[in-house]
Enzyme design. Structure first.
Site, PDB file in Angstrom:
ATOM      1  N   ASP A 179       0.822  -1.216   0.000  1.00  9.45           N
ATOM      2  CA  ASP A 179       0.000   0.000   0.000  1.00  9.45           C
ATOM      3  C   ASP A 179       0.859   1.270   0.000  1.00  9.45           C
ATOM      4  O   ASP A 179       1.990   1.241  -0.489  1.00  9.45           O
ATOM      5  CB  ASP A 179      -0.946  -0.057   1.221  1.00  9.45           C
ATOM      6  CG  ASP A 179      -2.292   0.602   0.961  1.00  9.45           C
ATOM      7  OD1 ASP A 179      -2.305   1.774   0.600  1.00  9.45           O
ATOM      8  OD2 ASP A 179      -3.320  -0.072   1.136  1.00  9.45           O
ATOM      9  N   HIS A 181      -3.657   6.242   3.191  1.00  9.88           N
ATOM     10  CA  HIS A 181      -4.416   5.069   2.761  1.00  9.88           C
ATOM     11  C   HIS A 181      -3.909   3.772   3.388  1.00  9.88           C
ATOM     12  O   HIS A 181      -4.685   2.959   3.892  1.00  9.88           O
ATOM     13  CB  HIS A 181      -4.349   4.987   1.230  1.00  9.88           C
ATOM     14  CG  HIS A 181      -5.241   3.955   0.639  1.00  9.88           C
ATOM     15  ND1 HIS A 181      -4.855   2.644   0.490  1.00  9.88           N
ATOM     16  CD2 HIS A 181      -6.507   4.042   0.169  1.00  9.88           C
ATOM     17  CE1 HIS A 181      -5.855   1.975  -0.058  1.00  9.88           C
ATOM     18  NE2 HIS A 181      -6.860   2.787  -0.266  1.00  9.88           N
ATOM     19  N   SER A 199     -10.881  -0.651  -1.766  1.00 12.15           N
ATOM     20  CA  SER A 199      -9.639  -0.691  -0.986  1.00 12.15           C
ATOM     21  C   SER A 199      -9.912  -0.940   0.485  1.00 12.15           C
ATOM     22  O   SER A 199      -9.082  -1.484   1.193  1.00 12.15           O
ATOM     23  CB  SER A 199      -8.933   0.652  -1.058  1.00 12.15           C
ATOM     24  OG  SER A 199      -8.464   0.899  -2.324  1.00 12.15           O
TER      25      SER A 199
END
Ligand SMILES: *[C@@H]1O[C@H](CO)[C@@H](O)[C@H](O)[C@H]1NC(C)=O
Ligand SMILES: *[C@@H]1O[C@H](CO)[C@@H](O)[C@H](O)[C@H]1NC(C)=O
Ligand SMILES: *[C@@H]1O[C@H](CO)[C@@H](O)[C@H](O)[C@H]1NC(C)=O
Ligand SMILES: *[C@@H]1O[C@H](CO)[C@@H](O)[C@H](O)[C@H]1NC(C)=O
Ligand SMILES: *[C@@H]1O[C@H](CO)[C@@H](O)[C@H](O)[C@H]1NC(C)=O
Ligand SMILES: *[C@@H]1O[C@H](CO)[C@@H](O)[C@H](O)[C@H]1NC(C)=O
Length: 718
Positions: free
Chosen positions: A149, A222, A507
């Site tokens: 990620d 994220h 996600s």
């Protein structure tokens, strides 16, 4: 404001892996940097001369032997050991053609670039402290989840190692030093952190200190969010500015996390395939049990898709790979031209709420009612913010507004409520808004779960014969930790920063599935990735909290397995599925032979030069069934199920199908006398000539111990 919490969205859960993603991506070539371009070179390792002790030394010598060799140190980006056999390097066209002439060369993949798909979830998943999967799995103890990620914010409370068990001895990973990231940032929760950016840098992308950290530290937030969703330990009293307040808990709170940063904020958030492969390769070397990827590349056939090849390799080693399906937004909304506006505090006026329509002098300090934002409530929100309104009421039926969309006190109401409000505002001389009461977070909204509007839908274009997506998991308004370095939102002149935020996207669903997979692995150490997937799929549910079939948020109509796969993930049931549909490596081999790949293509996907295609099959032993038919009306599938429940069990096939369709199994009863015993059956499906284009039913194997092993059976007419 009423926000729905936790709608599920689609997820592809590993196998014929990540292969089957519906992905967004962009292919740009690594131009501009002289004549050099980055290529990923797949080699046949059986050609490595014995004199080279390591593959890397062989790769280096291949580069050294080229004409006009540059410094091989500068050319080589990564040497790969697991995901593929080969390396990535910066090469001129001439150098590439020399390598391609070598008998050891198998395939070339030009660098490509992928991108991101973008605390109450565990409760929504039905995980409880007293019973079920959580205690049985000791909350994921001993399992390592690798997250591929944007990096991680290690100081977040989410990654505190209070009460965590020690780092497993088998762990080979490390915590890399880098910009604003010291190895001491790791602990018993966050046990590894590395970053991979050589590919992006070779493509001329700068990682500047204004836009990212050149280390495993998360700039964008994220990766912190996905890591925290999968495995955060308990953190009390977290919220996003008061919304969704509660205890943050990962799905597998006692699992360890390792971060592999491959997504970088340069001009946009990007990742280079060579970097992603390097991250996956390292994760396998380090010994993660579960790998979670929330990013994607353009869809290509398996033999051209390095990420797919890498995933298959991971699965071969027993690592469960969870991939997010792409987000496909439906077409951008169109600006509405004639929405009436009313504003309060004495003045009543009609104009529009659209960009540029309001006069700041007239409305500043007033409450604005924006009627009918069904088409573009976002534009209206920007407008009321631009003119400095005091507060606003939006009438809209759009349900995918996020907390950060609001910048002034606002109420969002369905248009059906609009009549009353409109009557009040227009009918009274001095309409006043006295009080706005905020329902901070509403639980138990109905219907839930739903298929989120941004979810990708099947069938999969690369392999339509395998039903994708596999499973739904929570992906809307998931509260988890983020990086507090950049403002989360701007209100007036203030930048607001938060440690926890609500994010939505496929996600966000991927780490939920990764967390559940971690729990299942903790209970069933011997389960293969296919067994984990089978258990998750055959125990999923398809009925929402209004007692009807899961709905599609886009249409409000019942969704189908093309949208929700097997259904919504149901972790406690997945712990004890009764039967599993096992897939071993040989099954993948036969599948590849069956779908007509030639010898070289198979060699590329399998990374080995010997295989046995004696039992060609176009069908994997998958826990779901999809028949794509043209003019035939009958289709059969062979499957083998393995008993993982009680020793003695008798399963009866319960077949559920609508008019126009018939499903049969032969035999219709499966009798087991031992654990791990296998039984085969043939399922045939028949449709009428006038059946609709997509029709589906279910096969359910039900035994005397209350196991229900459910599989969707879908027929698509083309
Ligand atoms: C760690 O990385 C930082 C930033 O790149 C660097 O300044 C520092 O010297 C490095 N420390 C070690 C021990 O390598
Ligand atoms: C990268 O940074 C260097 C030095 O700051 C600059 O000269 C170059 O133009 C930058 N490249 C890109 C693609 O932004
Ligand atoms: C309504 O808006 C128009 C145009 O902006 C303006 O000319 C008019 O004075 C306003 N009426 C009232 C009652 O505020
Ligand atoms: C909102 O606008 C759309 C498009 O103009 C229209 O079809 C719809 O009926 C309007 N709804 C209401 C409640 O006025
Ligand atoms: C190939 O598989 C078939 C059936 O599984 C087996 O009978 C045969 O011996 C295998 N051949 C080799 C070379 O392994
Ligand atoms: C299906 O239709 C095609 C063309 O109309 C024909 O060539 C083919 O033989 C048909 N197949 C079957 C199984 O009837």
């Amino acid at each position: 404001m009423t926000k729905e919490i936790c709608f599920p969205d689609l997820i592809l859960h590993h196998a014929l892996p990540c292969l089957l993603l519906l992905l967004l991506g962009i292919s740009i070539s690594a131009s501009k940097v002289e004549d050099y371009q980055t290529y990923i070179i797949h080699m046949d390792h059986s050609h490595k001369p014995a004199s080279f002790l390591t593959h890397e030394s062989w790769h280096r010598s291949v580069l050294k032997s080229l004409s006009y060799p540059a410094d091989e140190e500068e050319m080589l980006l990564y040497s790969y050991n697991h995901v593929i056999h080969g390396f990535s390097a910066r090469l001129t066209a001439l150098q590439l053609s020399e390598i391609e002439k070598s008998p050891a060369h198998l395939a070339t993949y030009p660098e490509s670039f992928g991108k991101l798909f973008t605390t109450h979830s565990p409760k929504f998943l039905g995980l409880k402290s007293k019973s079920g999967l959580w205690p049985a799995a000791s909350y994921g103890e001993g399992i390592i989840i690798g997250i591929i990620d944007t990096g991680i914010w290690p100081e977040s409370d989410s990654f505190s190692d209070n009460g965590m068990p020690p780092v497993p001895e088998r762990w080979k990973g490390q915590c890399e030093n880098g910009t604003a990231f010291s190895p001491s940032a790791c602990n018993k929760k966050l046990i590894g952190a590395r970053s991979f950016s050589k590919g992006l840098k070779a493509a001329g992308r700068n990682i500047s200190s204004e836009s990212d950290y050149d280390s495993a530290r998360d700039f964008f937030g994220h990766g912190t969010h996905t890591s925290s969703t999968a495995a955060v330990n308990h953190v009390l009293g977290v919220s996003q500015f008061g919304y969704a307040r509660g205890t943050a808990r990962g799905v597998a709170p006692r699992a360890h996390i390792a971060m592999y940063k491959v997504l970088w904020e340069t001009d946009t958030l990007k990742s280079a395939a060579s970097d992603v492969l390097a991250g996956m390769d390292q994760a396998i070397t380090d010994g993660v049990d579960i790998m979670s990827l929330s990013l994607g590349f353009d869809q290509t056939p398996f033999f051209k898709d390095v990420i797919a090849i890498g995933s298959l390799s991971a699965i071969q080693k027993g690592t469960v790979v969870v991939c997010a399906a792409g987000i496909s937004y439906y077409p951008e909304s169109i600006y509405i031209v004639d929405a009436p506006l009313y504003y309060g505090k004495g003045n009543v006026n009609k104009t529009t709420c659209n960009m540029g329509a309001l006069n700041p002098d007239e409305v500043s300090g007033k409450v604005i009612l924006c009627d009918n934002g069904t088409i573009d409530v976002y534009g209206q929100m920007m407008e009321v913010n631009r003119v400095g309104a005091h507060a606003a009421i939006f009438l809209t039926d759009t349900s995918d507004l996020d907390a950060e969309d609001y910048s002034i006190p606002s109420l969002t109401l369905p248009t059906s409520y609009g009549i009353l409000i409109r009557e009040y505002v227009t009918g009274w001389k001095k309409p006043m808004l006295k009080r706005m009461k905020f329902v901070l977070t509403e639980f138990g909204t109905k219907p839930a779960p739903q298929v989120a509007s941004f979810s990708s839908r099947g069938p999969d274009s690369i392999s339509p014969g395998i039903l994708k997506p596999d499973i739904l998991a929570p992906g809307v308004d998931v509260l988890a930790a983020v990086a507090p370095n950049i403002p989360y939102m701007e209100i007036g002149n203030y930048d607001l920063v938060t440690d926890y935020a609500l994010y939505s996207g496929t996600s966000m669903a991927a780490p939920h599935v990764a967390g559940v997979a971690a729990l299942l692995k903790a209970v069933h150490k011997d389960w293969s990735p296919a067994a984990v997937r089978s258990a998750i799929m055959t125990t999923a549910y398809t009925i929402d909290n209004t007692g009807t079939i899961l709905k599609d948020e886009n249409t409000g109509l019942p969704a189908t397995p093309l949208e929700f796969g097997a259904g919504h993930i149901n972790p406690n049931k997945a712990m004890d599925p009764g039967l599993i549909y096992e897939i071993n490596f040989q099954d993948y081999v036969e599948f590849l032979c069956g779908i007509g790949y030639d010898e070289k293509q198979i060699k590329i996907v399998l990374r080995q030069s010997k295989w046995n295609c004696s039992q060609v099959s176009t069908d994997l032993n998958y826990p779901s069934f999809v028949a794509i038919i043209t003019n035939e009306t009958v289709k059969s599938f062979s499957r083998v199920v393995t008993n993982v429940g009680e020793k003695e069990a008798v399963y009866h096939a319960i077949l559920d199908f609508p008019t126009g369709m018939k499903i049969r199994t032969e035999p219709s009863t499966l009798t087991f006398t031992d654990k791990y015993q296998k039984q085969g059956f043939v399922l045939s499906v028949e449709i009428d000539g006038n059946a609709p284009g997509v029709i589906y039913g279910y096969l359910k194997w039900i035994d005397q111990h209350n196991h229900i092993v459910s599989s969707p059976v879908v027929v698509i007419k083309t």
